[in-house]
Design an enzyme around this catalytic site. Structure first.
Site, PDB file in Angstrom:
ATOM      1  N   ARG A 182       3.773 -25.490 -22.835  1.00 51.75           N
ATOM      2  CA  ARG A 182       2.357 -25.019 -22.899  1.00 51.75           C
ATOM      3  C   ARG A 182       1.994 -24.630 -24.504  1.00 51.75           C
ATOM      4  O   ARG A 182       1.292 -23.796 -24.820  1.00 51.75           O
ATOM      5  CB  ARG A 182       1.923 -23.951 -22.022  1.00 51.75           C
ATOM      6  CG  ARG A 182       1.936 -24.214 -20.507  1.00 51.75           C
ATOM      7  CD  ARG A 182       0.966 -25.465 -20.208  1.00 51.75           C
ATOM      8  NE  ARG A 182       1.191 -25.624 -18.744  1.00 51.75           N
ATOM      9  CZ  ARG A 182       1.883 -26.541 -18.521  1.00 51.75           C
ATOM     10  NH1 ARG A 182       2.842 -27.330 -19.162  1.00 51.75           N
ATOM     11  NH2 ARG A 182       2.095 -26.958 -16.975  1.00 51.75           N
ATOM     12  N   SER A 231      -6.372 -22.426 -15.272  1.00 48.63           N
ATOM     13  CA  SER A 231      -4.994 -21.287 -15.097  1.00 48.63           C
ATOM     14  C   SER A 231      -5.320 -20.214 -16.158  1.00 48.63           C
ATOM     15  O   SER A 231      -5.404 -20.549 -17.421  1.00 48.63           O
ATOM     16  CB  SER A 231      -3.717 -21.985 -15.439  1.00 48.63           C
ATOM     17  OG  SER A 231      -3.637 -22.908 -14.137  1.00 48.63           O
ATOM     18  N   GLU A 301      -3.288 -18.255 -20.995  1.00 50.14           N
ATOM     19  CA  GLU A 301      -3.095 -19.549 -21.258  1.00 50.14           C
ATOM     20  C   GLU A 301      -4.778 -19.814 -21.575  1.00 50.14           C
ATOM     21  O   GLU A 301      -4.928 -20.842 -22.501  1.00 50.14           O
ATOM     22  CB  GLU A 301      -2.948 -20.338 -19.813  1.00 50.14           C
ATOM     23  CG  GLU A 301      -2.981 -21.607 -20.222  1.00 50.14           C
ATOM     24  CD  GLU A 301      -2.216 -22.632 -19.085  1.00 50.14           C
ATOM     25  OE1 GLU A 301      -2.624 -23.486 -18.667  1.00 50.14           O
ATOM     26  OE2 GLU A 301      -1.014 -21.985 -18.510  1.00 50.14           O
TER      27      GLU A 301
END
Length: 322
Positions: A182, A231, A301
């Protein structure tokens, strides 16, 4: 408190006159982000194409803040707004996806992830099905190495085209992007404009079946019809964010109009009238409770940006990183 967008444009009078894109002062970011919350952009600029964006970057002094957004799926904007320019890459100038040879696709940074999955299906290219379940745009996918179902963006990237703050073109290889979980270590000052993907040939029926499974799973376990940014937190090593949130008793937790979804508790939702302050306060409350319960520090995130309203502040939870 930031000055008006009109005042900023007046300071740059004449420097932006040749642009073909749209300049809009004092535009509410709640109209752009999927959370439908947050203060205004001082000035919103939507360039017509890469050439127009380059001209804009060359015209705007580097000391003026500049933020680039795509389709707004993973942004939490604070209620005081975003100073300087917010550049939004439009679907018209940056949203195309085309097949350039048997195994390669080129996609603009504003192309929705789902559009890339659909183009790959049409081209008979496998292992793009995961994009069918990611609610975002390709620019964001490149920046955060988006992934799902065991596949990540970095596995498909050949090269990325970008502009720097001076409007100069750069072409980055997969290695240049510096991918990790990520994350990309490519300079945050680079504005991604397009990407060349490499796929592998596959049977269309198999690809379609994989996409259908992704869609079914997403609709079954995620609040896809809510105002959400996707998310909220990255998965910690060795566990899932939602599991730790659930164990800490935060499923369904509310702050004002913000709530951790009952369906998937790593998804934060705007139940109707949430402010940016509600959403960020909820997120920090969840981080604190998870750390208190399990000793795990969750990392955002979702990207948080902008100014707090006058008199508002949120103390970020500073748990020990383990």
């Amino acid at each position: 408190m930031m000055e008006s967008g009109e005042a900023l444009l007046k300071k740059l009078d004449g420097r932006l006159s040749g642009l073909r894109g749209r300049l809009t002062p004092d535009t509410g970011m709640d109209k752009i982000t999927w959370f439908r919350a947050g203060g205004p952009a001082q000035v919103l600029f939507q360039p017509s194409d890469e050439e127009d964006l380059s001209a804009f970057l060359k015209a705007v002094p580097e000391e003026i803040p500049l933020l680039v957004v795509g389709i707004g799926s993973n942004l939490l904007v604070r209620d005081g707004g975003v100073p300087g320019f917010v550049v939004r890459l439009s679907a018209k100038g940056f949203g195309e996806v085309e097949q350039v040879c048997d195994t390669q696709l080129r996609a603009g940074a504003a192309a929705p992830d789902k559009r890339v999955a659909a183009a790959a299906l049409e081209a008979g290219l496998a292992d793009f099905h995961f994009y069918h379940g990611i609610p975002g745009g390709i620019g964001g996918a490149l920046r955060m190495n988006a992934g799902a179902n065991g596949v990540e963006t970095r596995e498909r990237v050949v090269e990325v085209r970008a502009l720097d703050r001076k409007g100069e073109v750069h072409v980055l290889s997969n290695a240049d992007m510096g991918y990790a979980y990520r994350h990309s270590s490519a300079s945050p000052d680079l504005i991604f404009t397009s990407v060349l993907f490499e796929g592998v040939p596959g049977e269309r029926d198999d690809i379609r079946r994989a996409m259908d499974e992704v869609q079914h799973h997403r609709e079954t376990v995620q609040p896809v019809r809510e105002k959400t940014g996707g998310s909220t937190f990255k998965n910690p090593e060795g566990t899932s964010a939602w599991k730790e949130i659930d164990k800490a008793g935060c499923r369904g937790l509310r702050v004002g109009g913000a709530q951790m979804s009952e369906m998937h508790c790593n998804f934060m939702i705007n139940t109707g009238n949430a402010t940016g302050h509600d959403l960020e306060t909820l997120g920090e409350t969840v981080r604190a409770r998870v750390f208190e319960n399990s000793g795990i520090r969750l990392h955002w995130e979702i990207k948080r940006l902008g100014l707090f309203r006058e008199g508002e502040q949120i103390e970020e939870f500073l748990g020990k990183i383990i």
